[in-house]
Motif scaffolding. Sequence first.
Motif, PDB file in Angstrom:
ATOM      1  N   THR A  37      11.210   3.103  -1.564  1.00 21.85           N
ATOM      2  CA  THR A  37      10.757   4.470  -1.296  1.00 21.85           C
ATOM      3  C   THR A  37       9.247   4.584  -1.138  1.00 21.85           C
ATOM      4  N   GLY A  38       8.511   3.508  -1.180  1.00 22.14           N
ATOM      5  CA  GLY A  38       7.066   3.616  -1.013  1.00 22.14           C
ATOM      6  C   GLY A  38       6.346   2.298  -0.857  1.00 22.14           C
ATOM      7  N   ASN A  39       6.807   1.262  -1.554  1.00 22.61           N
ATOM      8  CA  ASN A  39       6.103  -0.011  -1.550  1.00 22.61           C
ATOM      9  C   ASN A  39       6.025  -0.636  -0.168  1.00 22.61           C
ATOM     10  N   ILE A  40       7.030  -0.418   0.668  1.00 25.16           N
ATOM     11  CA  ILE A  40       7.065  -1.005   2.002  1.00 25.16           C
ATOM     12  C   ILE A  40       5.868  -0.569   2.840  1.00 25.16           C
ATOM     13  N   LYS A  41       5.256   0.559   2.505  1.00 27.89           N
ATOM     14  CA  LYS A  41       4.128   1.095   3.273  1.00 27.89           C
ATOM     15  C   LYS A  41       2.774   0.591   2.787  1.00 27.89           C
ATOM     16  N   THR A  42       2.752  -0.106   1.680  1.00 27.99           N
ATOM     17  CA  THR A  42       1.491  -0.550   1.101  1.00 27.99           C
ATOM     18  C   THR A  42       1.149  -1.958   1.574  1.00 27.99           C
ATOM     19  N   PRO A  43      -0.115  -2.378   1.419  1.00 29.52           N
ATOM     20  CA  PRO A  43      -0.468  -3.749   1.780  1.00 29.52           C
ATOM     21  C   PRO A  43       0.197  -4.763   0.858  1.00 29.52           C
ATOM     22  N   ILE A  44       0.282  -6.000   1.323  1.00 31.50           N
ATOM     23  CA  ILE A  44       0.801  -7.086   0.494  1.00 31.50           C
ATOM     24  C   ILE A  44      -0.145  -7.308  -0.677  1.00 31.50           C
ATOM     25  N   ASP A  45       0.402  -7.462  -1.872  1.00 29.52           N
ATOM     26  CA  ASP A  45      -0.421  -7.691  -3.061  1.00 29.52           C
ATOM     27  C   ASP A  45      -1.271  -8.934  -2.848  1.00 29.52           C
ATOM     28  N   PRO A  46      -2.608  -8.818  -2.919  1.00 30.39           N
ATOM     29  CA  PRO A  46      -3.467  -9.969  -2.612  1.00 30.39           C
ATOM     30  C   PRO A  46      -3.454 -11.050  -3.679  1.00 30.39           C
ATOM     31  N   ALA A  47      -3.100 -10.702  -4.904  1.00 32.54           N
ATOM     32  CA  ALA A  47      -3.142 -11.679  -5.993  1.00 32.54           C
ATOM     33  C   ALA A  47      -1.820 -12.422  -6.145  1.00 32.54           C
ATOM     34  N   THR A  48      -0.714 -11.702  -6.029  1.00 33.07           N
ATOM     35  CA  THR A  48       0.617 -12.307  -6.157  1.00 33.07           C
ATOM     36  C   THR A  48       1.455 -11.862  -4.961  1.00 33.07           C
ATOM     37  N   PRO A  49       1.154 -12.397  -3.780  1.00 34.65           N
ATOM     38  CA  PRO A  49       1.784 -11.898  -2.565  1.00 34.65           C
ATOM     39  C   PRO A  49       3.271 -12.201  -2.468  1.00 34.65           C
ATOM     40  N   VAL A  50       4.045 -11.196  -2.061  1.00 32.82           N
ATOM     41  CA  VAL A  50       5.430 -11.379  -1.646  1.00 32.82           C
ATOM     42  C   VAL A  50       5.456 -10.991  -0.173  1.00 32.82           C
ATOM     43  N   PHE A  51       5.420 -11.981   0.704  1.00 38.74           N
ATOM     44  CA  PHE A  51       5.355 -11.690   2.126  1.00 38.74           C
ATOM     45  C   PHE A  51       6.644 -11.007   2.581  1.00 38.74           C
ATOM     46  N   CYS A  52       6.495 -10.113   3.542  1.00 35.80           N
ATOM     47  CA  CYS A  52       7.577  -9.233   4.011  1.00 35.80           C
ATOM     48  C   CYS A  52       7.932  -8.163   2.973  1.00 35.80           C
ATOM     49  N   HIS A  53       7.255  -8.148   1.831  1.00 34.93           N
ATOM     50  CA  HIS A  53       7.516  -7.244   0.707  1.00 34.93           C
ATOM     51  C   HIS A  53       8.796  -7.590  -0.036  1.00 34.93           C
ATOM     52  N   THR A  54       9.735  -8.222   0.629  1.00 34.47           N
ATOM     53  CA  THR A  54      10.982  -8.613  -0.016  1.00 34.47           C
ATOM     54  C   THR A  54      11.594  -9.783   0.748  1.00 34.47           C
TER      55      THR A  54
END
Length: 306
Positions: free
Chosen positions: A39-56
């Motif tokens: 509901t919101g995380n998909i719109k945010t940038p990838i976490d620069p410290a612990t990246p999960v590419f594609c968000h999922t």
Amino acid sequence: MALAVSISAHMTMTDPCPRASANCVKPAGTAPTSGSWDTGNIKTPIDPATPVFCHTQSKWSQPAATWTAGQSVTVQFLQNPAAHSGGHAQFSLSYDGGKNFVVVYQVLKYFFFNGPVKYNNNPEVLSYTFTLPKDLPSSDSAVFSWSWVNASGNREFYQNCADVVIKGTGSKSYTGKKMVIANIKGYPTIPEMVNDYNLGVDLYNNAEEITVTGSGSSSSSGGNNAPKDNPDNIPSSTAVAPTPTQTPAVSTSNNSNGGCTHGAMNCASGSSGYEVCVWGTKTPMPCAPGTACKPSGAGSILCDYA
């Protein structure tokens, strides 16, 4: 009257529908194979410290699109997003579940805009149309990626991914540029580029080439099948009417490393600009002409008219 506004670091692809996106229509049978609608995380940038590419890494149970090699495709984006003055973007495909991506099209410097702008969050372009390479191999489980390095604000890397089917025309492999990753720990940092949109372009021009196959294997290659870049950065697109340019606020982040907190921002001496922490090093950034850096409360700052 102050014209500064807080920015929402929100941008997402809407078509093809990215994995787990709550912004898309949810036809029967296309829910993620695990997890829930985002509901919101998909719109945010990838976490620069612990990246999960594609968000999922959770793929959809059915593909979001079926494309044929050589066909024209259109990619659409969220209405009323934060466009961060443009930047560099790539559209890529993975044949190994998202581990390696090969670029099929890119727009450098002015993504979401028709040319250079100064601190503008209001996009002029929200749809891009391009032709897929004719020699893409077939795959029932390809992953399509949109990735973007924003021109202004916190140094970020955005990525959405959609599960797609590629119908090839007989080719077993495709060679192209490897997708650029930046502003993530362990990767290069591209600074704000509103004063010089050529910043970071060399990373894209000099990216190594990669060969992908329909079976999912990949390898570095010296081939010359480069992505079909638009040299004038004027894509086939659907434009939206821009609203007056506003000077965005900038805020802090909580990823600490070294001598300062990664992403943290503070007004510089004289208030003509600010400093942003990039993995322990403070990097100076200017405010737009006619504005000055001011604290805005809750650990945030903004560039506002004096």
